[in-house]
Motif scaffolding. Structure first.
Motif, PDB file in Angstrom:
ATOM      1  N   ALA A   1      -3.963   1.843   5.328  1.00 41.80           N
ATOM      2  CA  ALA A   1      -2.504   1.481   5.238  1.00 41.80           C
ATOM      3  C   ALA A   1      -1.495   1.801   6.728  1.00 41.80           C
ATOM      4  CB  ALA A   1      -1.294   1.653   4.273  1.00 41.80           C
TER       5      ALA A   1
ATOM      6  N   PRO B   1      -7.343  -0.690   0.264  1.00 44.45           N
ATOM      7  CA  PRO B   1      -6.365  -0.206  -0.260  1.00 44.45           C
ATOM      8  C   PRO B   1      -5.779  -1.074  -1.703  1.00 44.45           C
ATOM      9  CG  PRO B   1      -5.754   0.044   1.858  1.00 44.45           C
ATOM     10  CD  PRO B   1      -7.383  -0.085   1.414  1.00 44.45           C
ATOM     11  N   TYR B   2      -5.419  -2.605  -0.265  1.00 43.11           N
ATOM     12  CA  TYR B   2      -4.721  -3.636  -1.573  1.00 43.11           C
ATOM     13  C   TYR B   2      -5.265  -4.106  -2.333  1.00 43.11           C
ATOM     14  CZ  TYR B   2      -2.767  -8.290  -1.789  1.00 43.11           C
ATOM     15  OH  TYR B   2      -2.150  -9.344  -1.558  1.00 43.11           O
TER      16      TYR B   2
ATOM     17  N   CYS C   1       0.682  -1.483  -0.002  1.00 38.61           N
ATOM     18  CA  CYS C   1       0.052   0.247   0.294  1.00 38.61           C
ATOM     19  C   CYS C   1       0.762   1.788  -0.154  1.00 38.61           C
ATOM     20  CB  CYS C   1      -1.265   0.073   1.378  1.00 38.61           C
ATOM     21  SG  CYS C   1      -2.271  -0.876   1.013  1.00 38.61           S
TER      22      CYS C   1
END
Length: 174
Positions: A109, A145-146, A81
């Motif tokens: 993150a 986010p990943y 991230c």
């Protein structure tokens, strides 16, 4: 762009969501992050194997018996991230597309990194159950986010329009 320059720019650009990134910078950056992730995972698992001895289990489902796997996974996701979110946003801008949604995704993150460090500390203090629970919470925080980096992986294959766009000159032409 060469390997050393791309690695340097990726490392320095961990918080740069504004400029553009060429395809070569993107792919060298992705390769660098993957190598870094492999090293971090290996180091975390080796540390847990050394400190927990024969009770450490490096396989199977994620339980209190193998917290190192979950923590290695969480630290890896945090690294992905931190470095690939801004790199992907810069790659989007190379096409003239807004990549602003990537900038807000850095906050989960950060939370994942803090949670992972606290969980590692708890596990070494012997509180494995709390460390594992905390690691699962951290993983849930960082999944959006990943996942966004993964689904944007294709951006590395698409050539941008040549010349200047709203985000600056084409990095391949500079």
């Amino acid at each position: 762009m060469g390997l050393i320059r791309a690695i340097s720019k990726t490392a320095r650009g961990w918080n740069d969501f504004e400029t553009r990134a060429s395809r070569s910078e993107y792919w060298w950056g992705v390769l660098t992050v993957l190598v870094l992730v492999f090293c971090v995972q290996s180091a975390v698992l080796a540390l847990f194997a050394i400190t927990h001895g024969p009770t450490f289990n490096a396989t199977g489902t994620l339980t209190e018996a193998n917290p190192g796997i979950l923590l290695a996974l969480n630290l890896s996701i945090a690294l992905i991230c931190f470095f690939l979110l801004p790199l992907t946003a810069r790659r989007f801008k190379d096409h003239g597309w807004q990549g602003s949604w990537f900038s807000w995704m850095r906050w989960p993150a950060y939370a994942l990194l803090i949670v992972s460090v606290v969980a590692i500390g708890l596990s070494f203090l012997g509180n494995i159950e709390t460390a594992t629970s905390l690691s699962f919470v951290g993983f849930a925080l960082a999944f959006p986010p990943y996942a966004s980096v993964i689904w944007c992986f294709w951006i590395g294959f698409v050539r941008p329009e040549p010349g200047l766009n709203a985000f600056g000159p084409n990095p391949s032409e500079v």
